[in-house]
Design an enzyme around this catalytic site. Structure first.
Site, short mmCIF file in Angstrom:
data_model
loop_
_atom_site.label_atom_id
_atom_site.label_comp_id
_atom_site.label_asym_id
_atom_site.label_seq_id
_atom_site.Cartn_x
_atom_site.Cartn_y
_atom_site.Cartn_z
N ASP A 339 89.73 54.18 -27.21
CA ASP A 339 89.72 53.65 -25.84
C ASP A 339 89.63 52.12 -25.82
O ASP A 339 89.12 51.50 -26.75
CB ASP A 339 88.52 54.21 -25.06
N GLU A 340 90.10 51.57 -24.73
CA GLU A 340 89.88 50.16 -24.39
C GLU A 340 90.08 49.19 -25.55
O GLU A 340 89.31 48.25 -25.70
CB GLU A 340 88.46 49.96 -23.84
C1 TNX Z 1 84.09 52.90 -20.33
S1 TNX Z 1 84.97 55.63 -21.04
C2 TNX Z 1 84.00 53.12 -21.69
C3 TNX Z 1 82.71 52.88 -22.36
C4 TNX Z 1 81.66 52.37 -21.43
C5 TNX Z 1 81.76 53.10 -20.11
C6 TNX Z 1 80.69 52.73 -19.14
C7 TNX Z 1 85.42 54.92 -22.24
C8 TNX Z 1 86.30 55.68 -23.05
N1 TNX Z 1 84.99 53.66 -22.45
O1 TNX Z 1 82.88 52.00 -23.44
O2 TNX Z 1 80.42 52.57 -22.00
O3 TNX Z 1 83.01 52.83 -19.53
O4 TNX Z 1 80.73 53.55 -18.02
#
Ligand code: TNX
Length: 528
Positions: A339-340
């Site tokens: 993710d991200e």
């Molecule tokens: C998004 S959900 C993230 C996390 C954070 C979260 C906080 C996701 C795959 N990544 O790194 O902790 O939001 O709500």
């Protein structure tokens, strides 16, 4: 004088009538199985209007000699002993026991059962509690139902007064989805083995069967890797806010795995990559494109770190980590995050995810990744965990993947309930208890039907959560709702009916000393 006498006689009669009615009323509630407030709601309940009483001479009989079934019987005996104070034995037998006992009996059709069958049937008569199932998991889930049929004080840690009545009838039950889980982020803040075990207990109560541990992120690496010891030693040495952090030794991790296994819960370990990797990059300079280690990070930003995707050592590192993790993880899945990864170029990200999938497969495990991985070529059997991007979920399904549903605006346990919640975040919105419950994984995303949905997972990220009492506050009372979404047929679910059952769980939360959020959406009430 006469008038006075009359007055007292009338008053006494009134008291008597009131007492009689009260008794009749409570006898009725004890004896009406269809009025039982079970979460998740069973598939079918047939009431027969009587009750069974658990008495000091009750024992638990197990059909056959299965060690596993004996352990389940012992789990039930231990639970019942605490609050009843009864000396309950677990006895193996070939025939039905005498009246007054609990009997765990293999279902007649157990020979042609599938391993994933988790259903059970509970038949309660005035003379016996009969629990039957084809697999151990079914017996375990049936026991959770039995707990909820007993008065809430059964959950107390100390001896309580009886009577221990259970309404009679039959409950037939099985889950809608094979995966019903929760995620705990132990990276942003570290939680002890004891805390994780308490979390596991909560899942078990509501028939959830997977616990996903988010073991690495920018702020902390939480699992000992023997071939790369500094990951845990250095990368695990802090957390959000700069506290001391911590990590699980492989032995402690195995302890968690076994504790979960005894509760029919599978651990899914996640090593997040190529982003969310600062703790690793700070521990080993050679993992950085620059050749220099980064500083440890204790803030809450995301998207700034990435593994160096064109270095061979990166894949040696991942191979070692996955090999060691696979060796101590009996469950089928390894979660690769994904993710991200805002600092990883798309042209680097795609081949990276493709390579990492091969590594996981080479160690005999199946892959779960956040829905972002759908832009890569997904291998057969991959599960994409949907959290934000609907297009990615559809893309994954188009490639034949199944979806694990964790929509952030519905199933993120770190989202605040409302504006006044002091813990948590609200980037995906506020999630009150009703909103958390009112959605259906099979219809959430057009083009992703029930056949493509593996199940549901509620995720607790812990940027703002530092201790078990905070965990409890964010988890309760939303968790039982997620469990019900995963277990109970969607046709029988509606908030107005559910909220009453949830309200009656309050005394169980209290008996278990759970720090729950007393939402005004729920009609909290004593069940008996
Ligand atoms: C998004 S959900 C993230 C996390 C954070 C979260 C906080 C996701 C795959 N990544 O790194 O902790 O939001 O709500």
């Amino acid at each position: 004088m006469i008038n006075r006498k009359k007055y007292f006689a009338t008053a006494a009669l009134l008291v008597f009538v009131v007492l009689l009615n009260h008794d009749a009323l409570s006898a009725k509630s004890h004896s009406d199985l269809s009025g039982a407030s079970i979460i998740p709601k069973p598939v079918s309940i047939t009431a027969t209007g009587d009750y069974f009483v658990l008495k000091p001479q009750c024992d638990i009989y197990i059909q056959g000699q299965s060690e596993e079934l004996k352990q389940i019987g012992q789990y039930l005996a231990d639970k019942l002993k605490q609050s009843t104070g009864f000396a309950i034995d677990v006895i193996t037998t070939d025939k039905a026991p005498k009246h007054g006992n609990i009997f765990l009996k293999l279902a007649d059709n157990s020979a042609n059962s599938k391993p994933e069958d988790e259903g059970y049937e509970l038949t309660i008569t005035g003379g016996m509690v009969l629990l039957s199932a084809v697999n151990p998991a079914g017996f375990f889930h049936g026991i959770q139902t039995l707990r909820q049929l007993l008065p809430a004080r059964i959950e107390m840690a100390s001896k309580q007064a009886g009577p221990w009545k259970i309404a009679t009838g039959t409950i037939s039950d099985y889950p809608a989805y094979v995966y019903r889980g929760a995620m705990l982020d132990v990276s942003r803040h570290f939680f002890s083995v004891q805390d994780v075990k308490r979390f596991i207990e909560f899942l078990a109560c509501y028939k959830m069967n997977f616990l996903h541990l988010h073991l690495s992120d920018d702020q902390g690496w939480r699992i000992e890797i023997k071939s790369w010891p500094d990951l845990a030693k250095h990368g695990g040495s802090t957390q959000v806010g700069g506290g001391q952090g911590g990590y699980y030794t492989q032995e402690q991790y195995s302890d968690i795995v076994n504790y979960a296994k005894q509760r029919y819960i599978t651990i899914v370990p996640e090593i997040d990559m190529p982003g969310h990797t600062n703790a690793a990059l700070a521990s080993y300079p050679e993992l950085n494109c620059s050749g220099k280690a980064t500083e440890l990070y204790t803030g809450t930003n995301v998207g700034f770190s990435t593994l160096c995707t064109n270095l061979d050592v990166t894949y040696k590192f991942i191979d070692d980590v996955v090999r060691e993790l696979a060796a101590i993880t009996p469950g089928p899945y390894i979660h690769i995050g994904g993710d991200e990864s805002h600092s990883t170029k798309r042209e680097d990200y795609i081949p990276f995810i493709n390579k990492v999938q091969d590594i996981v497969i080479s160690h005999g495990k199946k892959i779960i990744g956040w829905d972002d991985i759908a832009i890569a070529s997904l291998k057969p059997g991959v599960v994409a965990q949907h959290w934000a991007n609907v297009k990615n979920a559809v893309k994954a399904v188009d490639q034949g993947a199944r979806i694990l549903m964790s929509p952030a605006n519905k199933a993120y346990l770190d989202m605040k309930y409302d504006k006044s919640t002091t813990l948590g975040l609200h980037w995906a919105g506020y999630i009150e208890v009703d909103s958390a419950y009112i959605w259906d994984p099979a219809t959430l995303i057009p083009g992703v039907g029930k056949e493509s949905v593996l199940g549901i997972e509620a995720a607790l990220w812990t940027e703002t959560i530092t201790n078990i009492k905070d965990i409890e506050y964010m988890v309760f009372p939303r968790l039982p709702g997620y469990a019900e979404i995963g277990w109970s047929p969607s046709s029988g679910r509606n908030w107005d009916e559910y909220k009453i059952r949830l309200g009656k769980q309050e005394e169980r939360f209290k008996a278990m000393d759970i720090n729950y959020y007393p939402s005004q959406k729920v009609p909290w009430q004593e069940a008996r």
